[in-house]
Design an enzyme around this catalytic site. Structure first.
Site, mmCIF file in Angstrom:
data_model
loop_
_atom_site.group_PDB
_atom_site.id
_atom_site.type_symbol
_atom_site.label_atom_id
_atom_site.label_comp_id
_atom_site.label_asym_id
_atom_site.label_seq_id
_atom_site.Cartn_x
_atom_site.Cartn_y
_atom_site.Cartn_z
ATOM 1 N N ASP A 28 2.566 5.417 -6.763
ATOM 2 C CA ASP A 28 3.839 5.317 -6.022
ATOM 3 C C ASP A 28 5.056 5.212 -6.921
ATOM 4 O O ASP A 28 6.180 5.309 -6.448
ATOM 5 C CB ASP A 28 3.780 4.102 -5.084
ATOM 6 N N HIS B 98 0.863 -1.195 0.000
ATOM 7 C CA HIS B 98 0.000 0.000 0.000
ATOM 8 C C HIS B 98 0.898 1.244 0.000
ATOM 9 O O HIS B 98 1.694 1.399 -0.915
ATOM 10 C CB HIS B 98 -0.947 -0.089 1.206
ATOM 11 N N HIS C 40 -2.431 -2.395 -9.679
ATOM 12 C CA HIS C 40 -3.418 -1.745 -8.820
ATOM 13 C C HIS C 40 -4.680 -2.599 -8.810
ATOM 14 O O HIS C 40 -5.048 -3.185 -9.822
ATOM 15 C CB HIS C 40 -3.763 -0.342 -9.350
HETATM 16 C C1 SDX Z 1 -1.519 2.122 -3.392
HETATM 17 O O1 SDX Z 1 -6.219 0.589 -3.297
HETATM 18 C C2 SDX Z 1 -5.752 1.769 -3.524
HETATM 19 O O2 SDX Z 1 -6.452 2.655 -4.064
HETATM 20 C C3 SDX Z 1 -4.292 1.999 -3.097
HETATM 21 C C4 SDX Z 1 -3.699 3.343 -3.515
HETATM 22 C C5 SDX Z 1 -4.347 4.493 -2.797
HETATM 23 O O3 SDX Z 1 -4.282 5.616 -3.326
HETATM 24 O O4 SDX Z 1 -4.811 4.287 -1.640
HETATM 25 O O5 SDX Z 1 -3.842 3.531 -4.914
HETATM 26 C C6 SDX Z 1 -2.211 3.410 -3.157
HETATM 27 O O6 SDX Z 1 -1.425 1.326 -2.481
HETATM 28 C C7 SDX Z 1 -1.003 1.819 -4.766
HETATM 29 C C8 SDX Z 1 -0.413 0.389 -4.880
HETATM 30 C C9 SDX Z 1 1.000 0.414 -4.318
HETATM 31 N N1 SDX Z 1 1.543 -0.960 -4.229
HETATM 32 C C10 SDX Z 1 2.510 -1.371 -5.076
HETATM 33 O O7 SDX Z 1 2.953 -0.719 -6.004
HETATM 34 C C11 SDX Z 1 3.052 -2.766 -4.735
HETATM 35 C C12 SDX Z 1 3.185 -3.586 -6.027
HETATM 36 N N2 SDX Z 1 1.844 -3.864 -6.515
HETATM 37 C C13 SDX Z 1 1.258 -5.154 -6.192
HETATM 38 O O8 SDX Z 1 1.572 -5.614 -4.914
HETATM 39 C C14 SDX Z 1 -0.207 -5.244 -6.599
HETATM 40 O O9 SDX Z 1 -0.296 -4.778 -7.869
HETATM 41 C C15 SDX Z 1 -1.256 -4.554 -5.736
HETATM 42 C C16 SDX Z 1 -1.176 -4.976 -4.323
HETATM 43 C C17 SDX Z 1 -1.145 -3.084 -5.848
HETATM 44 C C18 SDX Z 1 -2.629 -4.990 -6.291
HETATM 45 O O10 SDX Z 1 -2.694 -6.332 -6.121
HETATM 46 P P1 SDX Z 1 -4.002 -7.172 -6.536
HETATM 47 O O11 SDX Z 1 -5.070 -6.304 -7.090
HETATM 48 O O12 SDX Z 1 -4.350 -8.060 -5.402
HETATM 49 O O13 SDX Z 1 -3.486 -7.977 -7.755
HETATM 50 P P2 SDX Z 1 -2.794 -9.381 -7.632
HETATM 51 O O14 SDX Z 1 -1.762 -9.353 -6.561
HETATM 52 O O15 SDX Z 1 -3.850 -10.427 -7.590
HETATM 53 O O16 SDX Z 1 -1.999 -9.450 -9.032
HETATM 54 C C19 SDX Z 1 -2.609 -9.951 -10.204
HETATM 55 C C20 SDX Z 1 -1.463 -10.584 -10.980
HETATM 56 C C21 SDX Z 1 -0.711 -11.626 -10.191
HETATM 57 O O17 SDX Z 1 -0.120 -12.489 -11.164
HETATM 58 P P3 SDX Z 1 -0.799 -13.991 -11.326
HETATM 59 O O18 SDX Z 1 -0.584 -14.684 -10.008
HETATM 60 O O19 SDX Z 1 -2.235 -13.758 -11.649
HETATM 61 O O20 SDX Z 1 -0.011 -14.605 -12.461
HETATM 62 O O21 SDX Z 1 -0.466 -9.581 -11.293
HETATM 63 C C22 SDX Z 1 0.740 -9.888 -10.622
HETATM 64 C C23 SDX Z 1 0.419 -10.874 -9.537
HETATM 65 O O22 SDX Z 1 1.535 -11.716 -9.280
HETATM 66 N N3 SDX Z 1 1.232 -8.628 -10.071
HETATM 67 C C24 SDX Z 1 2.496 -8.226 -10.119
HETATM 68 C C25 SDX Z 1 2.502 -6.944 -9.551
HETATM 69 N N4 SDX Z 1 1.251 -6.620 -9.169
HETATM 70 C C26 SDX Z 1 0.476 -7.674 -9.486
HETATM 71 N N5 SDX Z 1 3.603 -8.821 -10.587
HETATM 72 C C27 SDX Z 1 4.746 -8.106 -10.479
HETATM 73 N N6 SDX Z 1 4.828 -6.873 -9.945
HETATM 74 C C28 SDX Z 1 3.730 -6.264 -9.470
HETATM 75 N N7 SDX Z 1 3.804 -5.074 -8.935
#
Ligand code: SDX
Length: 429
Positions: A363, A268, A307
């Site tokens: 971010d 997050h 996201h």
């Molecule tokens: C914020 O919710 C909000 O609005 C948050 C926010 C706000 O203003 O409050 O926007 C602020 O928190 C932004 C997000 C910051 N976090 C990151 O940048 C961390 C990296 N991102 C990931 O951890 C992820 O993308 C999330 C947590 C942001 C979202 O995760 P989801 O929606 O649960 O998606 P998921 O983990 O199920 O991913 C779907 C697929 C997966 O692959 P498969 O298993 O389906 O093959 O995408 C992959 C994930 O492995 N994936 C990534 C990835 N994000 C998702 N792979 C590599 N790098 C990434 N960053």
């Protein structure tokens, strides 16, 4: 279009049910009538991590993840970033309308005159190790503020809520700056009421021996824009924490402490700090391909990408990229930007990311600006918390005044052991 209802046939009993559809949703409680016997509790909806569950009705923020749209109370984020200020946007997000000039002046006056914190807070601030993470200090000290304002428990009194809202928006930068100065072993720089919200924050962070700190106007403006971009984001993890903890009718300082803790996580708000560490680990543009191989092998996340809602470019990331160029005219170009741009260029063409609809989020670029502005990496999530505080408070207030809301207490699907008798220790295997 037919009736706004859903007809459900329970194949276990052959019975059919009709449930209303409102705002594109059904009420989960309407599923409880679907039973297989009189003593059946009724059907539950199961939705780990709330992937497809609306927890509330809200009028605060609208996001369209496919179109990359973000609006605060109907106003596009791009217009607010360009033409508004953080305090004006905070007023909008909390009151629902842009303030008139007298309303804005009154709002700014109250926030400006609540920036001081009780001197005792310095005593426990000094108790932290010099290298304590500022988010840990912030979560601890904002929670402790509840003990200095016991009247904050009167959460159903609008005037009392307003007083705490002034205090929290005003004091988060002071707590953050004091935590930063503590980590450097520097004396605390007190608020300067002649400065803007962002200018005063820079003053409390960076004032040295000069009698009066003069913030650089370009950096002051950039910080204000960054705060605007972080003000709210509907039901994100930390807003959900604010609503859930606030639903027990605890005071807002304790609820903001919970929201701060949720934001601290690397998935997050902690992601902006993680992005900088990731860029530093990559080290140069020519190492980007090698790093992306690790990401695709699931050995690392591409921090700042992906996201839950945005399945296209985060509109905030676009504005931040533009702001970066303005900051670099003052600070000099940040070499990490070139690594970030190369990461983005490759990722946006690579099937692994394209197929998963992974784009830069808020971010990805914010950390690069913060670093150029000489903020230490571990304070980045604290900057996010300062910007997000008005949004948390707006979500909290909307929850308290929503007649449909009550204490949050989800159900569960129990799949554990059936009843069994206690086994004396000598008989255990
Ligand atoms: C914020 O919710 C909000 O609005 C948050 C926010 C706000 O203003 O409050 O926007 C602020 O928190 C932004 C997000 C910051 N976090 C990151 O940048 C961390 C990296 N991102 C990931 O951890 C992820 O993308 C999330 C947590 C942001 C979202 O995760 P989801 O929606 O649960 O998606 P998921 O983990 O199920 O991913 C779907 C697929 C997966 O692959 P498969 O298993 O389906 O093959 O995408 C992959 C994930 O492995 N994936 C990534 C990835 N994000 C998702 N792979 C590599 N790098 C990434 N960053």
């Amino acid at each position: 279009m037919g009736k706004e209802t859903l007809t459900i046939t329970d194949n276990r009993t052959g019975k059919t049910y009709e449930v209303p559809v409102e705002h594109g949703a059904i009420r989960a409680i309407d599923l409880r009538q679907i039973r297989v016997s009189d003593d059946d509790f009724g059907l539950l909806s199961y939705d780990p991590a709330f992937m497809n569950t609306a927890s509330c009705k809200s009028t605060i923020t609208f996001i369209d993840g496919d179109k990359g749209i973000l609006r605060y109370r109907g106003y596009p984020i791009e217009q607010l970033a360009e033409r508004s200020t953080f305090l004006e946007t905070a007023y909008l997000i909390l009151h629902g309308e842009l303030p008139t000039r007298p309303q804005l002046e009154d709002w700014i006056y109250h926030i400006t005159h609540h920036t001081m914190i009780h001197e005792n807070i310095k005593k426990f601030m000094d108790g932290f190790h010099y290298d304590a993470h500022p988010m840990g200090i912030l979560a601890g000290t904002v929670g402790a503020l509840s003990t200095f304002y016991p009247d904050a428990k009167n959460i159903l009194d609008p005037a009392n809520r307003q007083r705490q809202i002034y205090r929290l928006i005003a004091k988060m930068p002071t707590l953050a700056a004091f935590a930063y100065r503590h980590s450097l072993g520097m004396q605390y720089a007190y608020p300067d009421n002649d400065l803007s919200y962002g200018g005063n924050f820079l003053n409390m962070l960076f004032k040295a021996t000069e009698l009066k700190y003069k913030p650089d106007p370009v950096l002051e403006k950039a910080l204000d824009v960054l705060f605007i971009l972080h003000v709210d984001h509907e039901q994100n993890c930390s807003a959900n924490a604010m609503r859930s903890v606030g639903s027990s009718h605890v005071d807002p300082y304790s609820a903001v402490a919970a929201a701060t803790a949720a934001l601290y996580g690397p998935l997050h708000g902690g992601a902006n700090e993680a992005v900088l560490r990731m860029l530093r680990e990559i080290g140069s543009k020519d190492k980007v391909g090698e790093f992306l191989k690790k990401v695709k092998a699931r050995e690392a996340l591409l921090m700042g990408f992906g996201h839950r809602v945005y399945k296209s470019y985060d509109p905030r990331a676009k504005v931040i990229r533009q702001t970066a160029e303005q900051v670099f005219t003052v600070t000099g170009r940040n070499p990490l930007l070139d690594i970030a741009l190369e990461l983005e260029r490759i990722a946006l063409e690579d099937d692994f990311f394209v197929n998963r609809r992974l784009y830069p989020n808020v971010d990805f670029y914010s950390g690069i600006i913060y670093q150029a502005m000489q903020f230490p990496v571990d304070i980045y999530p604290v900057l996010f918390a300062i910007g997000r505080t008005p949004g948390w408070l707006a979500q909290w207030q909307e929850m308290l005044t929503d007649s449909e809301q009550k204490i949050c207490r989800p159900r569960q699907l129990y799949i554990g052991s059936a009843e069994r008798d206690y086994v004396p220790i000598e008989k255990r295997k």
